[in-house]
Design a protein around this motif. Structure first.
Motif, mmCIF file in Angstrom:
data_model
loop_
_atom_site.group_PDB
_atom_site.id
_atom_site.type_symbol
_atom_site.label_atom_id
_atom_site.label_comp_id
_atom_site.label_asym_id
_atom_site.label_seq_id
_atom_site.Cartn_x
_atom_site.Cartn_y
_atom_site.Cartn_z
ATOM 1 N N THR A 45 0.815 -1.224 0.000
ATOM 2 C CA THR A 45 0.000 0.000 0.000
ATOM 3 C C THR A 45 0.849 1.276 0.000
ATOM 4 N N GLY A 46 2.159 1.137 -0.169
ATOM 5 C CA GLY A 46 3.031 2.303 -0.148
ATOM 6 C C GLY A 46 3.139 2.988 -1.494
ATOM 7 N N PRO A 47 4.074 3.940 -1.608
ATOM 8 C CA PRO A 47 4.257 4.691 -2.861
ATOM 9 C C PRO A 47 4.703 3.791 -4.013
ATOM 10 N N ARG A 48 4.280 4.151 -5.211
ATOM 11 C CA ARG A 48 4.691 3.469 -6.443
ATOM 12 C C ARG A 48 5.133 4.546 -7.427
ATOM 13 N N TRP A 49 6.184 4.265 -8.214
ATOM 14 C CA TRP A 49 6.715 5.286 -9.106
ATOM 15 C C TRP A 49 7.357 4.646 -10.333
ATOM 16 N N LEU A 50 7.178 5.323 -11.460
ATOM 17 C CA LEU A 50 7.761 4.859 -12.707
ATOM 18 C C LEU A 50 9.261 5.111 -12.709
ATOM 19 N N MET A 51 9.981 4.268 -13.424
ATOM 20 C CA MET A 51 11.420 4.437 -13.524
ATOM 21 C C MET A 51 11.828 4.661 -14.979
ATOM 22 N N GLN A 52 12.025 3.599 -15.740
ATOM 23 C CA GLN A 52 12.536 3.767 -17.096
ATOM 24 C C GLN A 52 12.161 2.558 -17.941
ATOM 25 N N VAL A 53 11.937 2.797 -19.229
ATOM 26 C CA VAL A 53 11.724 1.698 -20.162
ATOM 27 C C VAL A 53 12.977 1.499 -20.993
ATOM 28 N N GLY A 54 13.160 0.283 -21.485
ATOM 29 C CA GLY A 54 14.257 -0.035 -22.386
ATOM 30 C C GLY A 54 13.697 -0.427 -23.735
ATOM 31 N N THR A 56 14.463 -1.643 -27.991
ATOM 32 C CA THR A 56 15.363 -2.285 -28.928
ATOM 33 C C THR A 56 15.896 -1.245 -29.905
ATOM 34 N N ALA A 57 16.802 -1.676 -30.770
ATOM 35 C CA ALA A 57 17.407 -0.745 -31.729
ATOM 36 C C ALA A 57 16.371 -0.119 -32.648
ATOM 37 N N ASP A 58 15.254 -0.803 -32.891
ATOM 38 C CA ASP A 58 14.226 -0.249 -33.776
ATOM 39 C C ASP A 58 13.124 0.480 -33.006
ATOM 40 N N GLY A 59 13.353 0.727 -31.716
ATOM 41 C CA GLY A 59 12.438 1.560 -30.946
ATOM 42 C C GLY A 59 11.316 0.832 -30.235
ATOM 43 N N ALA A 60 11.259 -0.480 -30.331
ATOM 44 C CA ALA A 60 10.202 -1.228 -29.652
ATOM 45 C C ALA A 60 10.505 -1.334 -28.156
ATOM 46 N N VAL A 61 9.504 -1.103 -27.323
ATOM 47 C CA VAL A 61 9.681 -1.226 -25.877
ATOM 48 C C VAL A 61 9.831 -2.696 -25.517
ATOM 49 N N GLU A 62 10.884 -3.006 -24.802
ATOM 50 C CA GLU A 62 11.170 -4.404 -24.471
ATOM 51 C C GLU A 62 11.132 -4.695 -22.982
ATOM 52 N N HIS A 63 11.417 -3.700 -22.157
ATOM 53 C CA HIS A 63 11.361 -3.914 -20.713
ATOM 54 C C HIS A 63 11.228 -2.571 -20.016
ATOM 55 N N GLY A 64 10.899 -2.625 -18.744
ATOM 56 C CA GLY A 64 10.785 -1.410 -17.953
ATOM 57 C C GLY A 64 10.635 -1.754 -16.489
ATOM 58 N N SER A 65 10.741 -0.736 -15.652
ATOM 59 C CA SER A 65 10.747 -0.950 -14.209
ATOM 60 C C SER A 65 9.758 -0.037 -13.503
ATOM 61 N N ILE A 66 9.198 -0.550 -12.412
ATOM 62 C CA ILE A 66 8.304 0.214 -11.544
ATOM 63 C C ILE A 66 8.808 0.066 -10.119
ATOM 64 N N GLY A 67 9.007 1.205 -9.437
ATOM 65 C CA GLY A 67 9.523 1.181 -8.074
ATOM 66 C C GLY A 67 8.416 1.206 -7.040
ATOM 67 N N HIS A 68 8.744 0.677 -5.871
ATOM 68 C CA HIS A 68 7.786 0.616 -4.759
ATOM 69 C C HIS A 68 8.518 0.960 -3.469
ATOM 70 N N GLY A 69 7.908 1.817 -2.659
ATOM 71 C CA GLY A 69 8.514 2.186 -1.394
ATOM 72 C C GLY A 69 9.295 3.481 -1.507
ATOM 73 N N ASP A 70 10.434 3.520 -0.825
ATOM 74 C CA ASP A 70 11.280 4.717 -0.833
ATOM 75 C C ASP A 70 12.118 4.746 -2.104
ATOM 76 N N GLU A 71 12.213 5.900 -2.739
ATOM 77 C CA GLU A 71 13.082 6.020 -3.897
ATOM 78 C C GLU A 71 14.531 5.953 -3.417
#
Length: 223
Positions: A45-54, A56-71
């Motif tokens: 139930t704590g804070p959630r925050w976006l981080m970064q997407v990764g 591919t070379a042709d611009g397709a989104v392949e992965h990303g991260s979401i943080g939880h808790g303290d930054e």
């Protein structure tokens, strides 16, 4: 797995461990992904925050991260065991599209297949990005990080090896087996979901044993 941005799947930190204002990510990249995003389930139930997407070379989104808790900030020996450790409790969930080996958009090359090892590597390197070895000059950190990144890859490539144990955690309410390891820096885990993605996670100050994962119902709500 070859990506052109966000391969380390975390927000950058300034010298001294302070988060840069530009590290705040927008939801745009997440919305372009053709796969579902995962985060901690509703038990958190704590804070959630976006981080970064990764991508591919042709611009397709392949992965990303979401943080939880303290930054988190970069931790070194001066913080280890101190108030910062007590206050910083976080878990980051990395979602990786499950893709086979495939050609690039222009047909000139091949993109590596993604796997549970991809998620384990991204999680391992993500944890390293918030760690600073004691008694190390800032100018040497890049060399240290490069060495540790290689070590993280070796470990991720041997998920059945002695450095990993098995941990069962709920994913969308179903018990799911994860590869799990702990280190002096924190913990890392990785597994697969029935939704066609691999999930990695890393954290510090929050126990991995009580976590559960679920599809993010509305990623736009993070904007």
């Amino acid at each position: 797995m070859e990506t052109t941005s966000g391969a380390v799947a975390q927000a950058p930190a300034a010298e001294g461990g302070q988060q840069l204002p530009s590290a705040r990510r927008t939801v745009d990249g997440y919305l372009r992904a053709p796969f579902p995003w995962y985060g901690l389930d509703e038990a958190f139930t704590g804070p959630r925050w976006l981080m970064q997407v990764g991508t591919t070379a042709d611009g397709a989104v392949e992965h990303g991260s979401i943080g939880h808790g303290d930054e988190p900030t970069v931790r070194n020996e001066h913080a280890a065991g101190g108030d910062l450790d007590a206050k910083e409790k976080f878990a980051v969930v990395v979602t990786v599209a499950a893709n086979p080996s495939r050609r690039t958009a222009d047909g000139t090359g091949l993109l590596e297949a993604t796997s549970v090892s991809s998620a384990a590597w991204l999680a391992g390197v993500g944890l390293l990005s918030f760690t600073w070895p004691g008694q190390m000059d800032h100018s040497l950190r890049d060399d240290w990080l490069e060495q540790q990144t290689e070590t993280a890859w070796v470990l991720a490539d041997d998920l059945d090896g002695p450095d990993w144990s098995t941990l069962s955690l709920p994913v969308d309410g179903m018990p799911t087996a994860f590869h799990y390891r702990e280190s002096e820096f924190g913990w890392v885990l990785a597994g697969s979901t029935a939704a066609g993605v691999h999930v990695g996670a890393y954290g510090r100050g929050m126990s991995a044993y009580g976590l559960g994962f679920a599809v993010v119902k509305d990623i736009a709500a993070y904007e």
